[in-house]
Structures are given as C-alpha cells and as structure tokens.
Write an enzyme that holds these catalytic residues in place. Structure first.
Site, mmCIF file in Angstrom:
data_model
loop_
_atom_site.group_PDB
_atom_site.id
_atom_site.type_symbol
_atom_site.label_atom_id
_atom_site.label_comp_id
_atom_site.label_asym_id
_atom_site.label_seq_id
_atom_site.Cartn_x
_atom_site.Cartn_y
_atom_site.Cartn_z
ATOM 1 C CG HIS A 34 -6.481 -5.960 1.628
ATOM 2 N ND1 HIS A 34 -7.132 -5.458 2.729
ATOM 3 C CD2 HIS A 34 -5.176 -5.605 1.762
ATOM 4 C CE1 HIS A 34 -6.254 -4.831 3.506
ATOM 5 N NE2 HIS A 34 -5.069 -4.906 2.939
ATOM 6 C CG HIS A 68 -1.802 -1.154 1.361
ATOM 7 N ND1 HIS A 68 -2.758 -1.433 0.426
ATOM 8 C CD2 HIS A 68 -1.879 -2.139 2.291
ATOM 9 C CE1 HIS A 68 -3.393 -2.546 0.789
ATOM 10 N NE2 HIS A 68 -2.870 -2.993 1.906
#
Lengths: 327, 327
Positions: free
Chosen positions: A215, A53
């Site tokens: 996700h 991320h």
C-alpha cells in the site's frame, strides 16, 4: 495512469460482478465471494483483504485454494459482516482456517467474526501471512506484514484440506510453511486509488525503493535505480539472511509483478536470482513468474522464497484449478 | 516508469535466459526457442515476433500451443535466421504451420525462411493473425494487423495438431478461426522501450485512444477518457459491426491487459461487455481475463471476440499445458 472504471464508489462491486460472470463456480453474498458447494471437501479455507491487489485475494477462490473470501474496499480491510458471511458460507462442519495478511484492521474484523461464528459451533483457527521482511525482523512475526507469499500459503492449505487433513493439521502445516516463507519487494512507481486526485505516494523518477509495502508503506531504503542484477543480488541476500525454520536445498521462488512491471523484466531478475541461489547450494524446484498479488498499476515487483520439505513441495504441486495460479 | 533491466542491448537475451530457466521443457538456439522433443507430435506450429509483448509470442512455446518461436528485438520482427532455426527445430517430418501476426517485416523474414527450409523438403503453410479491426476493414484482411487474438489461434492450431490433423487441415481450421476473430483495444498511457530516452508515444493525461496498435500505431479516435461502460459498449458495438465468416450464438471473449491496466478494471469492462453481448443473443462460452499479449507497461486493454462452432470450442477447451493460458 487513467483508470478504466465508472463511478469510484462502485469500483469494487463492479469488479466482483465481473468476476462472478467469468467463473460459474463462484457466488456472491454482498462482499463475500464463495465457491459453489461441492467444489471442495473437508476443512474450509477462508481469506479476505482489501481490493486493489487482484488476483489476491478473491481471485484465489477456486478448487485447491480458498473456499471463500471477504472483500474490502480498495486498500482497506473487509468488514466484520463480510468475514462472517465468508466463514459461514464456507464451513462444512469441519471448521475453518482463517488465512490472511497480518494487518491490524483485517485481524480485528476476522477475530470478531470468528467469535460470532464460534457461538454457532463453527471452529476457527487463524494463520496470518507474515512474509514481508521489510516490516519486521526474523523474530518479529507479529510485526511482519503479509504480502505476495500468501498465495503460496493458500495453495499449501487448500491442498492439505483437499487430502482430508483436519483443522489442526491444516493449520499446523500452513503455519510451518509460513515460517519458511519470506518476501522482499521493490517499487519503481506509484499507483492511484479509484477516485483519488493523484498517486498514493511519490517516488521520484529514476528512484527505486526496496521493501516498500503493497500500500506504499515505507521500505528499507530509497535510492537511485540500479541494474537488475544488483537488485536481484540484494533481494536474494536479504532473503537468505533472514533465518527461517528449516532451510533446505529446495525452494519455490515466486517473482511477482506489482502491476505495471512487465513479466520480461521479472525473467531478467529471475535469471540472476536463480544463479545466486544455485551458488548458495539452493535449487529452485518451483519457479513462478506472474501477476499474483498486485497493487493496482504500481511499478515494481516482489520476490518470495519458500523453503520446501517433501510435504510442502507435494502440496504446492498437487492438482488445483485456479486460473490465477501458475507453476 | 523505470525499467528493471541491465544493459538495454542485452534485454532480450537476458529475458530468454530467464525464460529457459523457468521451464525445463524449453531449449534455446540463439533467438529461436523450442519445445523439447517428445512434448508434441504431428504438425509443427511455429511462430515469432518482436519482444516486448510477453507472454506473446515466446511464452506460448508449450504443449498444446506452439512448438518453436523466433524472437525479435523489442518491437522488431525476428531475423530470417531465427525463423529458419525455429522451423527446422520444430519440424517432425509433417510440415510446419507458420502462424504469426500480419506485419511486413515478420512476413518477409518468415517467407524467406520458409523458402530455405522447403529446399530441404520441409513443407510450410502460413496463416497470419489479422484480428485488429482498427487497422483494416472487414474485407481488408491483408491490411489488418495481428494482435492479442493470435493467442486463440495458437490454441486452435496446437490442439488440431495434437489430435493428429495433417498440415492442410490444421491450416484450414486455423484460417477459419482467424476469419471469425476480431480484436479492438484502447490505450491510456505509453510504454518506454529499453534504452529509449522517453515514452514511445504521447497520450496526454486523461485521454484515451481507441484502436491504437500494440506498438503505438495510430488508432480510430483519441478523445477524453470516458467511463468503462461507455468504452465497453463501443468496443462491443465495433466488434459486432465487423462481419465475420460464421456468426454464432457462442463466443470466446478475451479481455487482455496491455500491461499496466489492472485485471480489476478488465473485470469491470467484462461485466458490461458480457451483458451487451447477451442482449445481442450471444453467450460468452469462454471468458478470458489476463495479461496475454502486452506492450511492456502500456496502459490500456484489448477485447477479442472469437465466434465459436462446435469444433473451435472443443479445440479451445482441449487439454494443454502453458502457464500463460487461462480459461
């Protein structure tokens, strides 16, 4: 899309090796990255989360943001040991705010780590990022996941610690900021994990999903791609429909690329979102456009709205020195 | 990857509308974006180029960088009118440095615009970005295209203008910086232009192309994807093989994502590149990791190396205020 990497098992450690080399203020102890002593004072701000991320989470280990970060594998929470190392390295005797996204594994491991360090009289307070409106309703903060808005909480907490607030105060201000922060996102294409045989999820060509998690968790709807204005309208509408603690006339509006979506397209969406907010009597005091919290090369973006009071606006504007923060 | 946009014909203008809204210092006159009066002094720095590379070019219209930018359609040079507007808006009676990438159309239009404004006694000097080693050899600056390294030249020129250097001096320093700057890139997947039926070029899955241009121009070789370390080694080797004006022991090393490639993967490449340079007796004084010059959602990255002397390093480190610059 092919990945530029060596061995998939070495991916995260090689990323951290590179990160340390780009910033002399950083040190690394296994999977805990910490800011050099002296770069911060007062209450320690500690975070952590899965890799994949970037710049979230570890990229915000910087003056004015977080003091230490526990780093997990790609899309997996950090270990108890990494959480504990991060807290111990960051504590300066004034306690630590544990500030991270609301995911089960992360919470379990940070809770265990805080029990360990509390045996040594390091006091911990926890504030969870719960900004994602797709994963829970207004009254369901415990269900809502933390996404890109966490970056704004880092800034608030870091600035409060920098001005000398004590742990209880930093925790309270950060919690209030979180209660006034919401995010909604759209995804247009998947990412591929290092070493995985194919994409993490499938989104047929020409489809868009509203509210998909970072996700690939299922969102609110999946449908044909529509124009940017229609998407911006729906995102603003959903953000304003969710009641927050203190709606005010001024907001921070952060448009974040999930990876592959160009910043040009965020600017197109921004233009419409700002106009919609203006119609609702809301001024964007702090516009933010960039890659703040990605999902590797996922296509799509998120829109985060933080309602400001005078204190929050001042904290967001306070001097800091992180190369992945832009106001 | 699906694009987040409205009408393809409105793409660029909607991007600019959004950009202006995010930054109160900016104004727009058609396809020329200018910095508010008073934000800069001295020699004007003017640039321009096609859209689709954000933050290059227009995102660097900021204190310490460029004063005005002429904006073309996606992957197309700016019009003569836009170039002329940009120069006229930026000039403060001390002349303008026209600083842009070496592409035929851009050059023709900027040359025509400078002839127009010189009728009104606005003196212009031109420096072209020619950093791409894939498009020409060491002695072929006229053939080499300008790519991501241009951002470093903006910073050098802007800082020299800010400290009060005159037009000839700003031009000389910027030209010398360009003579010490080289870039090489790799591409792993294509981008799609707004409104186009499909990707701009085809790169089969699992292949990588070294030296592909930012619009998909053919590179030096196309082959099976190899590991990040092998790619970093070859890029460093090629950058060091190209003789520059003044090789020194200190460099700025900029790793730039072309769009979809995550910053994590740039950090993996950085780790190896910095080690290789160290072996060659070269220290990275200024590491840069980010999205500085993209090709929409193209996969891949570029590596730029600027050899520093004391003056260039000071200019790169001079205070500035652009949200798309990170050191």
């Amino acid at each position: 899309m092919p990945k530029l990497m060596n061995d998939a098992d070495a991916y995260v450690d090689e990323v951290l090796d590179g990160l340390i080399l780009t910033d002399a203020r950083l040190a690394r102890e296994g999977r805990a990255v910490t800011l050099a002593e002296g770069a911060r004072k007062g209450v320690a701000i500690v975070s952590g989360g899965g890799s994949g991320h970037f710049p979230l989470f570890v990229g915000y280990t910087a003056p004015g943001f977080i003091d230490a970060c526990a780093v997990g594998d790609v899309f997996a929470g950090p270990s108890v040991a990494a959480c504990e190392s991060a807290i111990r390295a960051a504590d300066r005797g004034q306690g630590a705010l544990l500030l991270y996204g609301n995911y089960g594994g992360d919470k379990m491991n940070f809770d265990m780590a805080s029990e360990m360090v509390e045996l040594d009289d390091i006091r911990c307070e926890t504030v969870l990022g719960t900004d994602d409106i797709a994963s829970g309703g207004a009254e369901e903060a415990d269900k809502r996941r933390g996404v890109a808005g966490l970056v704004l909480l880092y800034k608030i907490a870091g600035a409060a610690a920098d001005r000398g607030d004590d742990l209880d105060t930093v925790a309270r201000i950060t919690r209030e900021a979180g209660a006034n922060l919401r995010t909604v996102g759209i995804a247009t294409s998947s990412c591929t994990l290092p070493g995985a045989p194919g994409p993490s999820f499938t989104l047929e060509a020409g489809k868009v999903e509203l509210g998909m998690g970072i996700h690939g968790e299922p969102g609110l709807w999946r449908d044909d791609l529509r124009g940017a204005d229609a998407l911006a309208d729906e995102m603003v509408e959903r953000l304003l429909a969710d009641p927050v603690a203190q709606r005010s006339g001024r907001v921070c509006l952060m448009l974040n690329s999930l990876g592959a979506t160009p910043l040009e397209e965020l600017l197109i969406l921004y233009r419409r979102a700002a106009a919609r907010l203006e119609e609702a009597g809301i001024t964007v005091a702090l516009p933010m456009i960039g890659h703040f919290a990605t999902s590797m090369e996922m296509g799509g973006m998120s829109m985060s709205l933080m309602h400001l009071d005078e204190e929050r606006e001042a904290l967001l504007r306070a001097p800091s020195d992180c190369r992945y923060w832009r106001v």
